[in-house]
Design a protein around this motif. Structure first.
Motif, PDB file in Angstrom:
ATOM      1  N   ASP A 179     -41.956 -29.680   3.325  1.00  0.00           N
ATOM      2  CA  ASP A 179     -42.275 -28.222   3.229  1.00  0.00           C
ATOM      3  C   ASP A 179     -43.795 -28.180   2.899  1.00  0.00           C
ATOM      4  O   ASP A 179     -44.638 -27.285   3.811  1.00  0.00           O
ATOM      5  N   ILE A 230     -47.395 -27.076   5.299  1.00  0.00           N
ATOM      6  CA  ILE A 230     -48.484 -26.021   4.978  1.00  0.00           C
ATOM      7  C   ILE A 230     -49.611 -26.687   4.938  1.00  0.00           C
ATOM      8  O   ILE A 230     -50.730 -26.171   5.710  1.00  0.00           O
ATOM      9  N   ALA A 272     -46.808 -25.194   9.320  1.00  0.00           N
ATOM     10  CA  ALA A 272     -45.967 -24.353   8.850  1.00  0.00           C
ATOM     11  C   ALA A 272     -45.912 -23.043   9.403  1.00  0.00           C
ATOM     12  O   ALA A 272     -47.121 -22.735  10.067  1.00  0.00           O
ATOM     13  N   ASP A 306     -46.255 -17.154   8.512  1.00  0.00           N
ATOM     14  CA  ASP A 306     -45.923 -16.143   7.442  1.00  0.00           C
ATOM     15  C   ASP A 306     -45.223 -16.854   6.007  1.00  0.00           C
ATOM     16  O   ASP A 306     -44.398 -16.321   5.337  1.00  0.00           O
ATOM     17  N   VAL A 307     -45.102 -18.190   6.246  1.00  0.00           N
ATOM     18  CA  VAL A 307     -44.359 -18.698   5.090  1.00  0.00           C
ATOM     19  C   VAL A 307     -45.048 -18.125   3.582  1.00  0.00           C
ATOM     20  O   VAL A 307     -46.251 -18.301   3.448  1.00  0.00           O
ATOM     21  N   LYS A 308     -44.018 -18.293   2.903  1.00  0.00           N
ATOM     22  CA  LYS A 308     -44.692 -17.663   1.330  1.00  0.00           C
ATOM     23  C   LYS A 308     -45.125 -18.602   0.752  1.00  0.00           C
ATOM     24  O   LYS A 308     -45.230 -19.924   0.654  1.00  0.00           O
ATOM     25  N   LYS A 335     -48.282 -19.809   0.809  1.00  0.00           N
ATOM     26  CA  LYS A 335     -49.011 -20.656   1.690  1.00  0.00           C
ATOM     27  C   LYS A 335     -50.463 -20.907   0.972  1.00  0.00           C
ATOM     28  O   LYS A 335     -50.981 -21.810   0.898  1.00  0.00           O
ATOM     29  N   SER A 336     -51.036 -19.717   0.663  1.00  0.00           N
ATOM     30  CA  SER A 336     -52.347 -19.687  -0.217  1.00  0.00           C
ATOM     31  C   SER A 336     -52.541 -20.528  -1.141  1.00  0.00           C
ATOM     32  O   SER A 336     -53.335 -21.273  -1.448  1.00  0.00           O
ATOM     33  N   LEU A 342     -52.440 -24.235  -0.472  1.00  0.00           N
ATOM     34  CA  LEU A 342     -53.458 -24.761  -0.082  1.00  0.00           C
ATOM     35  C   LEU A 342     -54.629 -24.745  -0.889  1.00  0.00           C
ATOM     36  O   LEU A 342     -55.518 -25.657  -1.044  1.00  0.00           O
TER      37      LEU A 342
END
Length: 611
Positions: free
Chosen positions: A383, A387, A392, A395-397, A399-400, A403
């Motif tokens: 998962d 990202i 991904a 709107d995946v939780k 994400k920022s 990264l």
């Protein structure tokens, strides 16, 4: 080995060779000139090596001079102690000096002369002559058994039951008297204890301690593997009961004592089938523009207190053991998979290393201590990798956060490599099993960016925790548990260099401190080639084994001056010791007892090797 190395061997190596040659000469003795010729030192400027060795051995009272300048062994009958290694033919080699850690020559023992010694036993051997450069001897007695329990299959032989060990180096079958069969039948897999054995020409007697089941059945064979290596099959009832009675530590009183980090975005990244989640990462932007990265580790030390039954069992196991189809945990399931595991959406007690990093991942501040945390998101590696690879959903939780952590981890990794960390790498082989545990397929577990993301922050925490202890001055040196890794053996480096050269590659280092960079260049050079795996394997064998120790000599492979294991107390006992030591020193406690810690370090290193 090159000519230069032949002309300048280590003094200790020459002493060993000289002593072996004198011993083999027996009553007649040997002159210094004969020694030099026998050892291949034909040039005059090499003779001093033999003379120095003879002088040193006389000072140690291991040699004496006789008539006509001949040298003799000081022992009338050369007897020595060592550890016996049985080979496929039934013969063995006794490695002398193992108990003191000083390696000397090996003594060959014919199969008929091993007496009542079994593989790994510490024995007394009488050294006689030998052929060529080989010392030979005979086992006089067994000083200490390496093991007294053996795992194998029960067979019927001439109307009596015998057990044939699964360990191929234990070549003698065990005779089981009828009174000691304890219900065992032909075809059973069993554990036996060594009984009476008076004559090496006879079969040793044994008594059945436990029947594991029918040989060949999957679960039976897995238990046999554990028993063969002296690993526990289950927890004692007292340990299970103590874990069942353990309450959740997240009480209002306990939370008040800790730094509360529950509202900071926090996540875990683990294999999708993991149940014991040791570590979590938190991330938030500070007003200064820097990043606050929290490395939150399960606070096992809150639950497992010194000298309790849980602690004694964990100390004995020292590590969790991972088999192809199961985990043999260091802690009972109630702790490893429930109370201590950092599951999402639940408050957990943790021990944290919190760093302030700038955009270049430079440390601007750090804090260590006990916390109360709450993971808001559990990621499987796949998962998090999706990202990072921009595959991904938009709107995946978190994400920022993933990264940003990835970006900082890349900077940390690049910096580590520049500072001389080795990058041997290699993927793990995994098995896909059916519901009965039979293998269906084999696949490689590839290390991706998500794995390295976690790895870099764990390395950062381990490194900085160890460095922090080094800054403590009040009260003198503060003993601690370090993870150390020594420099490689120069002879093994030469063997690696020769192997690489045979494939048309070079391993060249301009200076000793440049060797890691040279190895990394070689590994980059062979990527994708047919010889990649064999050169990688020999590179790994060239390296020393990392161990636990209270004497900090640094970690050669990682290129760190200070390093410890802080991040996996659910599955490694040294990490639990590190947490306890940190809590003690954070509370301004006096220096801990070095000898006690060192004993745990030695045991943990041995258990890790066994696992």
């Amino acid at each position: 080995m090159g000519k230069k190395d032949d002309k300048h061997p280590k003094p200790g190596t020459v002493e060993q060779a000289v002593l072996a040659a004198v011993r083999k000469s027996g009553h007649s003795g040997i002159t210094s000139q004969q020694l030099a010729l026998q050892l291949g030192y034909k040039e005059k400027n090499q003779r001093y090596l033999v003379y120095d060795a003879l002088e040193a051995l006389q000072e140690k009272a291991q040699l004496k001079t006789g008539k006509k300048g001949r040298y003799h062994s000081t022992k009338q009958r050369d007897e020595a102690e060592g550890t016996i290694d049985i080979i496929a033919s039934g013969a063995g080699y006794v490695r002398l000096g193992v108990a003191t850690g000083k390696s000397t020559e090996d003594v060959f023992v014919h199969g008929s002369d091993t007496g009542m010694a079994l593989h790994g036993d510490r024995v007394e051997v009488r050294i006689s002559g030998g052929k060529g450069n080989r010392l030979e001897g005979k086992v006089l007695r067994v000083i200490e058994r390496r093991r007294t329990e053996f795992v194998g299959v029960v067979h019927k032989h001439q109307g009596r039951l015998i057990l044939v060990s699964d360990d191929q180096k234990v070549q003698k079958p065990f005779l089981i008297p009828s009174a000691d069969e304890n219900g065992a039948k032909e075809g059973d897999k069993a554990i036996v204890g060594l009984g009476e054995w008076k004559d090496g020409r006879d079969m040793p007697r044994a008594f059945v301690k436990r029947i594991l089941g029918r040989a060949g059945e999957h679960n039976v064979e897995m238990h046999a593997i554990l028993a063969e290596f002296g690993l526990p099959l289950e927890f004692p009832e007292s340990v299970i009961q103590a874990s069942k009675e353990m309450p959740d530590g997240c009480t209002p009183d306990e939370i008040k004592k800790r730094r509360d980090v529950r509202n900071i975005p926090t996540l875990t990244i683990d294999p999708d089938d993991a149940k014991d989640l040791d570590d979590a990462l938190s991330l938030r932007k500070l007003e200064s523009g820097n990043w606050e990265v929290g490395v939150h580790i399960a606070d096992v030390s809150h639950y497992v207190r010194p000298n309790t039954v849980l602690d004694m069992e964990a100390a004995a196991r020292a590590t969790s053991v991972y088999l192809v189809d199961r985990v043999v945990p260091m802690l009972p399931e109630k702790l490893s998979n429930d109370l201590c595991s950092l599951h999402a959406d639940s408050d957990k007690l943790s021990f944290s290393a919190i760093f302030e990093l700038d955009e270049d991942a430079m440390i601007k501040g750090e804090w260590f201590g006990r916390t109360i945390m709450r993971s808001q998101q559990r990621f499987a590696y796949a998962d998090a990798q999706a990202i990072i690879d921009a595959k991904a959903p938009a709107d995946v939780k978190f994400k920022s956060e993933v990264l940003t952590l990835h970006k900082l981890a890349q900077v940390l990794r690049k910096s580590r490599m520049a500072n001389g960390a080795l990058e041997i790498g290699g993927n793990e082989v995994k098995f896909k099993l059916d519901e009965k545990g039979a293998p269906l397929s084999v696949y490689e577990k590839v290390m991706g960016s998500a794995n390295w993301l976690i790895e870099e922050f764990m390395l950062l925490a381990n490194k900085r925790v160890a460095a922090w202890v080094g800054t403590l001055k009040k009260g003198g040196v503060h003993p601690f548990v370090y993870r150390i890794h020594d420099t490689p053996d120069p002879e093994k480096v030469e063997q690696l260099r020769s192997l690489a050269k045979s494939f048309g590659h070079t391993l060249t280092a301009t200076a000793e401190e440049d060797l890691p960079h040279a190895i990394n260049r070689l590994l980059q050079e062979i990527k994708g080639s047919e010889e990649e795996n064999i050169i990688k394997q020999i590179t790994i064998r060239t390296m020393a084994k990392a161990i636990y120790s209270t004497d900090n000599i640094g970690h050669y492979g990682l290129g760190f001056e200070h390093y410890t294991h802080f991040t996996s107390p659910i599955r490694r006992y040294p990490d639990l010791l590190v947490h306890r030591a940190m809590a003690h020193y954070l509370a301004h406690g006096k220096p801990l007892d070095k000898e006690t810690l060192e004993t745990s370090c030695v045991h943990s290193s041995q258990q890790e090797k066994r696992a």
